[in-house]
Design a protein around this motif. Structure first.
Motif, short mmCIF file in Angstrom:
data_model
loop_
_atom_site.label_atom_id
_atom_site.label_comp_id
_atom_site.label_asym_id
_atom_site.label_seq_id
_atom_site.Cartn_x
_atom_site.Cartn_y
_atom_site.Cartn_z
N LEU A 245 1.18 -1.50 -0.32
CA LEU A 245 -0.15 -0.43 -0.01
C LEU A 245 0.55 1.26 -0.04
CD1 LEU A 245 -2.47 -1.21 2.15
CD2 LEU A 245 -2.77 -1.05 -0.07
N GLU A 246 1.57 0.96 -0.53
CA GLU A 246 2.72 2.38 -0.30
C GLU A 246 2.46 2.88 -1.51
OE1 GLU A 246 6.41 1.98 -2.89
OE2 GLU A 246 6.20 0.00 -1.98
N GLY A 247 2.91 4.37 -1.28
CA GLY A 247 1.87 5.48 -2.08
C GLY A 247 0.27 5.36 -2.52
N THR A 248 -0.05 4.84 -1.47
CA THR A 248 -1.52 5.07 -0.82
C THR A 248 -2.28 6.28 0.15
OG1 THR A 248 -1.65 3.23 -1.13
CG2 THR A 248 -3.63 3.50 -0.43
N TRP A 249 -2.33 7.44 -0.41
CA TRP A 249 -2.67 8.82 0.29
C TRP A 249 -4.07 9.32 -0.30
CZ3 TRP A 249 0.93 9.97 4.12
CH2 TRP A 249 2.49 9.72 3.50
N LEU A 250 -5.16 8.55 1.17
CA LEU A 250 -6.59 8.55 0.27
C LEU A 250 -7.22 9.57 1.47
CD1 LEU A 250 -7.70 5.29 -0.88
CD2 LEU A 250 -6.79 6.78 -2.13
N LEU A 251 -6.77 9.66 2.26
CA LEU A 251 -6.98 10.44 3.81
C LEU A 251 -6.81 11.84 3.71
CD1 LEU A 251 -6.59 8.11 6.39
CD2 LEU A 251 -8.83 8.24 5.03
N THR A 252 -8.00 12.80 4.08
CA THR A 252 -7.71 13.86 4.02
C THR A 252 -8.44 14.01 5.65
OG1 THR A 252 -10.40 15.07 3.48
CG2 THR A 252 -8.97 14.90 2.25
N PRO A 253 -7.45 15.36 6.13
CA PRO A 253 -8.23 15.94 7.71
C PRO A 253 -9.05 16.12 7.74
CG PRO A 253 -5.93 16.77 7.05
CD PRO A 253 -6.73 16.09 5.63
N ALA A 254 -10.23 16.34 7.28
CA ALA A 254 -11.97 16.27 6.79
C ALA A 254 -12.69 15.05 7.33
CB ALA A 254 -12.22 16.74 6.74
N ALA A 255 -11.79 14.34 5.95
CA ALA A 255 -11.93 12.93 6.31
C ALA A 255 -11.84 11.97 7.80
CB ALA A 255 -12.21 11.86 4.91
N CYS A 256 -11.07 11.79 8.17
CA CYS A 256 -10.20 11.45 9.34
C CYS A 256 -11.09 11.79 10.06
CB CYS A 256 -9.13 11.61 9.30
SG CYS A 256 -7.99 11.19 8.59
N LEU A 257 -11.49 13.46 10.53
CA LEU A 257 -12.32 13.79 11.29
C LEU A 257 -14.35 12.81 11.43
CD1 LEU A 257 -12.48 15.56 14.23
CD2 LEU A 257 -13.71 17.46 12.23
N ARG A 258 -14.62 12.54 10.42
CA ARG A 258 -16.03 12.07 10.38
C ARG A 258 -15.70 11.11 10.50
NH1 ARG A 258 -14.87 15.32 5.36
NH2 ARG A 258 -16.61 17.09 5.01
N VAL A 259 -14.65 10.02 10.00
CA VAL A 259 -14.59 8.38 10.66
C VAL A 259 -15.20 8.80 12.72
CG1 VAL A 259 -13.10 6.78 10.65
CG2 VAL A 259 -13.17 8.08 8.98
#
Length: 358
Positions: A245-259
């Motif tokens: 999964l190297e190079g897998t950058w799918l998250l934003t700070p806002a998405a993390c907060l929603r999780v």
């Protein structure tokens, strides 16, 4: 003006159970609604945990060299990640590492070892470490994380003084075969159930950012709710170079907060820990996330470095919270995808000659 998320929090406080439709509404909320989501989740967090933050500290007893092929893990079979690799720490070194975290404010020490699961000899080894640690720090909670347990091992850990057992579900049952082929989702569920049956507090959580859909994430969170996990660590994928999964950058700070908000709404009275990867993915939203989560890891993780422990303690205090178990533990009136290359391999603490981060 009507606030959907505040109303939802009010219903949770009267005993309602979060539905799949409501879970989607949280995950699919707009940026304009983000503060409403966080504020509503914060109502639940304050109602159940007041102004306290539980501080946890990791001790990596054995690093790397794992025969499992979990795609997200830097310690996996075939990993080319340049992490620290070492076999079991000496008991005195493990206790010394744990003591560092306790002195910094940790009320729970998480003792972790890589591998599919412990041998009976490994269980005896950890039992000895726990006994020595409890002799020096009788009030500290100890959580063991040793992999998939065999029959009877949970009871032996409980008898040795272990308080909790961590084994994350990581993702949904539907997605599990996509991230691991050397064991099954059911093996993880069975281990958590064995820990519960032995009287250990079950700790089980997720990893987000692996490409899961909203439905798969909701499935995982609802599975944790059904399992009755006492504490839920939410990890944000750290895409180590040298892993699938190297190079897998799918998250934003806002998405993390929603999780985090989703987990809080689904399990309002459960300890919610913002865990590995929070620094690189939540970034400047970490303080706001602390109003949703009531627990964190202090210092470094298993194979990567966390932010300075003093920065975490300052963040807790600056946001009007107190460390659980501290002298201040009482009510008070005060109170875009991540950039590649921001992950730092751990080179200090357990298994090295460098002082740990705490």
């Amino acid at each position: 003006m009507f606030n959907y998320f505040d109303d939802l929090a009010g219903r949770q406080l009267t005993g309602a159970t979060l539905t799949r439709e409501e879970a989607h509404a949280i995950l699919e909320s707009t940026d304009d609604q983000l503060l409403e989501v966080a504020a509503a989740a914060a109502r639940l967090r304050r109602a159940h945990f007041s102004n306290t933050v539980k501080v946890n500290y990791l001790v990596n007893l054995k690093s790397g060299l794992c025969p499992e092929d979990c795609t997200y893990c830097s310690q996996r079979l075939g990993s080319a990640a340049q992490i620290l690799k070492y076999t079991w720490l000496k008991p005195e070194d493990a206790v010394a590492q744990a003591t560092t975290g306790i002195r910094a404010g940790a009320s729970r020490v998480c003792m972790v070892a890589s591998g599919k699961g412990p041998s009976d000899r490994d269980v005896d080894r950890v039992a000895g470490m726990v006994s020595e640690l409890k002799d020096q720090h009788p009030d500290v909670e100890v959580c063991a994380c040793l992999g998939i347990l065999k029959e009877g091992q949970a009871g032996r850990l409980k008898a040795a003084g272990v308080d909790a057992y961590n084994h994350n579900l990581n993702t949904s049952e539907e997605m599990y075969a996509d991230i691991c082929s050397t064991h099954e989702f059911s093996d993880r569920v069975r281990t958590v159930e064995q820990a519960k049956d032995a009287g250990l507090s079950p700790c089980s959580g997720v990893i987000v950012g692996m490409g899961e859909s909203h439905d798969q994430l909701i499935d995982a969170v609802f599975a944790l709710r059904e399992l009755g996990s006492d504490s839920i660590p939410v990890n944000f994928l750290m895409p180590f170079d040298g892993t699938p999964l190297e190079g897998t950058w799918l998250l934003t700070p806002a998405a993390c907060l929603r999780v985090l908000a989703l987990v809080r709404f689904a399990c309002p009275a459960t300890e919610l820990r913002m865990a590995g990867g929070r620094e690189m993915h939540l970034r400047t939203l970490q303080p706001l996330a602390l109003h949703v989560a009531n627990s964190l890891f202090l210092g470094d993780y298993l194979t990567s470095e966390g932010q300075e422990a003093t920065a975490d303690l300052d963040m807790i205090a600056d946001n009007g919270f107190v460390v659980l178990g501290s002298n201040q533990d009482q009510e008070t009136d005060d109170g875009a995808p991540s950039p590649e290359g921001s992950l730092t391999i751990r080179r200090r603490g357990a298994g090295t000659s460098m002082a740990p981060n705490a």
